[in-house]
Motif scaffolding. Sequence first.
Motif, PDB file in Angstrom:
ATOM      1  N   LEU A   1       0.803  -1.217   0.000  1.00 47.82           N
ATOM      2  CA  LEU A   1       0.000   0.000   0.000  1.00 47.82           C
ATOM      3  C   LEU A   1       0.843   1.277   0.000  1.00 47.82           C
ATOM      4  CD1 LEU A   1      -2.822  -0.981   2.521  1.00 47.82           C
ATOM      5  CD2 LEU A   1      -2.942  -0.913   0.021  1.00 47.82           C
ATOM      6  N   ILE A   2       2.146   1.134   0.236  1.00 54.67           N
ATOM      7  CA  ILE A   2       3.026   2.309   0.244  1.00 54.67           C
ATOM      8  C   ILE A   2       3.200   2.802  -1.187  1.00 54.67           C
ATOM      9  CG2 ILE A   2       5.378   3.122   0.644  1.00 54.67           C
ATOM     10  CD1 ILE A   2       5.620   1.178   2.894  1.00 54.67           C
ATOM     11  N   ASN A   3       3.154   4.097  -1.348  1.00 52.70           N
ATOM     12  CA  ASN A   3       3.446   4.709  -2.638  1.00 52.70           C
ATOM     13  C   ASN A   3       4.809   5.386  -2.521  1.00 52.70           C
ATOM     14  OD1 ASN A   3       3.626   6.163  -4.990  1.00 52.70           O
ATOM     15  ND2 ASN A   3       1.539   6.948  -4.893  1.00 52.70           N
ATOM     16  N   PRO A   4       5.869   4.762  -3.075  1.00 58.07           N
ATOM     17  CA  PRO A   4       7.217   5.328  -2.905  1.00 58.07           C
ATOM     18  C   PRO A   4       7.371   6.709  -3.531  1.00 58.07           C
ATOM     19  CG  PRO A   4       7.257   3.444  -4.406  1.00 58.07           C
ATOM     20  CD  PRO A   4       5.879   3.536  -3.854  1.00 58.07           C
ATOM     21  N   TYR A   5       6.551   7.047  -4.516  1.00 57.73           N
ATOM     22  CA  TYR A   5       6.647   8.361  -5.151  1.00 57.73           C
ATOM     23  C   TYR A   5       6.207   9.480  -4.220  1.00 57.73           C
ATOM     24  CZ  TYR A   5       7.353   5.500  -9.246  1.00 57.73           C
ATOM     25  OH  TYR A   5       7.844   4.567 -10.126  1.00 57.73           O
ATOM     26  N   THR A   6       5.316   9.174  -3.303  1.00 61.72           N
ATOM     27  CA  THR A   6       4.890  10.209  -2.354  1.00 61.72           C
ATOM     28  C   THR A   6       5.970  10.496  -1.320  1.00 61.72           C
ATOM     29  OG1 THR A   6       3.805   8.627  -0.885  1.00 61.72           O
ATOM     30  CG2 THR A   6       2.449   9.618  -2.605  1.00 61.72           C
ATOM     31  N   LEU A   7       6.849   9.526  -1.082  1.00 59.11           N
ATOM     32  CA  LEU A   7       7.896   9.720  -0.076  1.00 59.11           C
ATOM     33  C   LEU A   7       8.933  10.749  -0.510  1.00 59.11           C
ATOM     34  CD1 LEU A   7       8.463   6.059   1.136  1.00 59.11           C
ATOM     35  CD2 LEU A   7       7.419   7.939   2.403  1.00 59.11           C
ATOM     36  N   LYS A   8       9.150  10.893  -1.808  1.00 60.75           N
ATOM     37  CA  LYS A   8      10.146  11.878  -2.253  1.00 60.75           C
ATOM     38  C   LYS A   8       9.675  13.308  -1.992  1.00 60.75           C
ATOM     39  CE  LYS A   8       8.832  12.303  -7.078  1.00 60.75           C
ATOM     40  NZ  LYS A   8       9.243  12.189  -8.447  1.00 60.75           N
ATOM     41  N   ASN A   9       8.360  13.493  -1.869  1.00 58.01           N
ATOM     42  CA  ASN A   9       7.817  14.822  -1.591  1.00 58.01           C
ATOM     43  C   ASN A   9       7.698  15.115  -0.093  1.00 58.01           C
ATOM     44  OD1 ASN A   9       7.449  15.195  -4.362  1.00 58.01           O
ATOM     45  ND2 ASN A   9       5.401  14.292  -4.291  1.00 58.01           N
ATOM     46  N   THR A  10       7.906  14.099   0.738  1.00 55.93           N
ATOM     47  CA  THR A  10       7.697  14.272   2.179  1.00 55.93           C
ATOM     48  C   THR A  10       8.988  14.043   2.966  1.00 55.93           C
ATOM     49  OG1 THR A  10       7.071  11.954   2.416  1.00 55.93           O
ATOM     50  CG2 THR A  10       5.299  13.521   2.018  1.00 55.93           C
ATOM     51  N   GLY A  11      10.126  14.310   2.373  1.00 57.18           N
ATOM     52  CA  GLY A  11      11.423  14.002   2.979  1.00 57.18           C
ATOM     53  C   GLY A  11      11.589  14.456   4.411  1.00 57.18           C
ATOM     54  N   SER A  12      11.460  15.746   4.683  1.00 56.26           N
ATOM     55  CA  SER A  12      11.684  16.239   6.044  1.00 56.26           C
ATOM     56  C   SER A  12      10.572  15.793   6.989  1.00 56.26           C
ATOM     57  CB  SER A  12      11.821  17.764   6.047  1.00 56.26           C
ATOM     58  OG  SER A  12      10.664  18.362   5.506  1.00 56.26           O
ATOM     59  N   PHE A  13       9.337  15.720   6.494  1.00 59.41           N
ATOM     60  CA  PHE A  13       8.233  15.232   7.320  1.00 59.41           C
ATOM     61  C   PHE A  13       8.489  13.780   7.729  1.00 59.41           C
ATOM     62  CE2 PHE A  13       4.126  12.953   7.482  1.00 59.41           C
ATOM     63  CZ  PHE A  13       3.587  13.573   8.601  1.00 59.41           C
ATOM     64  N   THR A  14       8.893  12.961   6.767  1.00 58.93           N
ATOM     65  CA  THR A  14       9.166  11.550   7.049  1.00 58.93           C
ATOM     66  C   THR A  14      10.305  11.413   8.051  1.00 58.93           C
ATOM     67  OG1 THR A  14       8.403  10.921   4.841  1.00 58.93           O
ATOM     68  CG2 THR A  14       9.778   9.331   6.005  1.00 58.93           C
ATOM     69  N   LEU A  15      11.363  12.180   7.871  1.00 59.46           N
ATOM     70  CA  LEU A  15      12.492  12.136   8.809  1.00 59.46           C
ATOM     71  C   LEU A  15      12.048  12.557  10.202  1.00 59.46           C
ATOM     72  CD1 LEU A  15      15.510  11.627   9.178  1.00 59.46           C
ATOM     73  CD2 LEU A  15      15.886  14.031   8.576  1.00 59.46           C
ATOM     74  N   LEU A  16      11.234  13.585  10.294  1.00 55.38           N
ATOM     75  CA  LEU A  16      10.722  14.042  11.589  1.00 55.38           C
ATOM     76  C   LEU A  16       9.858  12.975  12.252  1.00 55.38           C
ATOM     77  CD1 LEU A  16      10.490  16.411  13.594  1.00 55.38           C
ATOM     78  CD2 LEU A  16       8.476  17.140  12.327  1.00 55.38           C
ATOM     79  N   ILE A  17       9.004  12.315  11.476  1.00 57.78           N
ATOM     80  CA  ILE A  17       8.153  11.234  11.994  1.00 57.78           C
ATOM     81  C   ILE A  17       9.020  10.102  12.534  1.00 57.78           C
ATOM     82  CG2 ILE A  17       6.589   9.376  11.260  1.00 57.78           C
ATOM     83  CD1 ILE A  17       5.132  11.974  11.637  1.00 57.78           C
ATOM     84  N   ILE A  18      10.036   9.718  11.775  1.00 60.67           N
ATOM     85  CA  ILE A  18      10.911   8.617  12.192  1.00 60.67           C
ATOM     86  C   ILE A  18      11.638   8.970  13.487  1.00 60.67           C
ATOM     87  CG2 ILE A  18      12.996   7.320  11.577  1.00 60.67           C
ATOM     88  CD1 ILE A  18      11.967   7.421   8.635  1.00 60.67           C
ATOM     89  N   LEU A  19      12.223  10.155  13.542  1.00 64.39           N
ATOM     90  CA  LEU A  19      12.957  10.575  14.749  1.00 64.39           C
ATOM     91  C   LEU A  19      12.033  10.696  15.955  1.00 64.39           C
ATOM     92  CD1 LEU A  19      15.407  13.213  13.255  1.00 64.39           C
ATOM     93  CD2 LEU A  19      15.930  10.886  14.019  1.00 64.39           C
ATOM     94  N   ALA A  20      10.843  11.267  15.758  1.00 67.39           N
ATOM     95  CA  ALA A  20       9.897  11.414  16.867  1.00 67.39           C
ATOM     96  C   ALA A  20       9.430  10.052  17.368  1.00 67.39           C
ATOM     97  CB  ALA A  20       8.703  12.258  16.431  1.00 67.39           C
ATOM     98  N   ALA A  21       9.137   9.147  16.466  1.00 66.08           N
ATOM     99  CA  ALA A  21       8.646   7.827  16.869  1.00 66.08           C
ATOM    100  C   ALA A  21       9.725   7.036  17.597  1.00 66.08           C
ATOM    101  CB  ALA A  21       8.154   7.054  15.651  1.00 66.08           C
ATOM    102  N   LEU A  22      10.927   7.026  17.052  1.00 62.53           N
ATOM    103  CA  LEU A  22      12.009   6.270  17.690  1.00 62.53           C
ATOM    104  C   LEU A  22      12.343   6.834  19.066  1.00 62.53           C
ATOM    105  CD1 LEU A  22      14.430   5.579  14.698  1.00 62.53           C
ATOM    106  CD2 LEU A  22      12.828   4.004  15.788  1.00 62.53           C
ATOM    107  N   SER A  23      12.450   8.155  19.156  1.00 64.85           N
ATOM    108  CA  SER A  23      12.785   8.742  20.461  1.00 64.85           C
ATOM    109  C   SER A  23      11.627   8.581  21.444  1.00 64.85           C
ATOM    110  CB  SER A  23      13.187  10.207  20.310  1.00 64.85           C
ATOM    111  OG  SER A  23      12.148  10.951  19.730  1.00 64.85           O
ATOM    112  N   GLY A  24      10.393   8.668  20.970  1.00 59.22           N
ATOM    113  CA  GLY A  24       9.240   8.484  21.851  1.00 59.22           C
ATOM    114  C   GLY A  24       9.150   7.072  22.391  1.00 59.22           C
ATOM    115  N   LYS A  25       9.362   6.085  21.521  1.00 56.00           N
ATOM    116  CA  LYS A  25       9.329   4.688  21.965  1.00 56.00           C
ATOM    117  C   LYS A  25      10.472   4.401  22.932  1.00 56.00           C
ATOM    118  CE  LYS A  25       7.141   2.843  17.818  1.00 56.00           C
ATOM    119  NZ  LYS A  25       7.274   1.841  16.748  1.00 56.00           N
ATOM    120  N   LEU A  26      11.661   4.907  22.605  1.00 53.82           N
ATOM    121  CA  LEU A  26      12.815   4.711  23.487  1.00 53.82           C
ATOM    122  C   LEU A  26      12.562   5.358  24.845  1.00 53.82           C
ATOM    123  CD1 LEU A  26      15.766   3.853  24.017  1.00 53.82           C
ATOM    124  CD2 LEU A  26      16.463   6.016  22.987  1.00 53.82           C
TER     125      LEU A  26
END
Length: 140
Positions: free
Chosen positions: A36-61
Amino acid sequence: MVSEIPLAKLPDIQSKVDGLAHGVLIPLFFAFIGFLINPYTLKNTGSFTLLIILAALSGKLAGGFIGSKVIGFDFYESLIFGTGVMPRAGVELVILTIGRELQIINQETFSSMVLMVVVSILISPICVRWAVQARQRKNG
């Protein structure tokens, strides 16, 4: 429902269902989500995706670390626990899929969040290994 039947052999039923679930159904669910992932949408959301990843990892940790400290684990045990809970994401994937189907979550957000789950699953073993090694170095 089966647990209410006095003659039901729950351990026997559970062992058969566990094999089916873990061997077939759960991998199919994760594969379905991946498709269900659309890889083409990820190129437009670079900083948002990075922020989501960092927030999720640090929140879980942080959540795992603080929770285990509260119940009495030492620093390194809490660090190991915190890194160990980082890949837990089954519920998130279900909620994301429902949100996507109801059009509450758009494709860009969905793809970013699923990538966050993938990254957390891939990075967690490395983090756990590092935390265990840090504990071993400290205890020498």
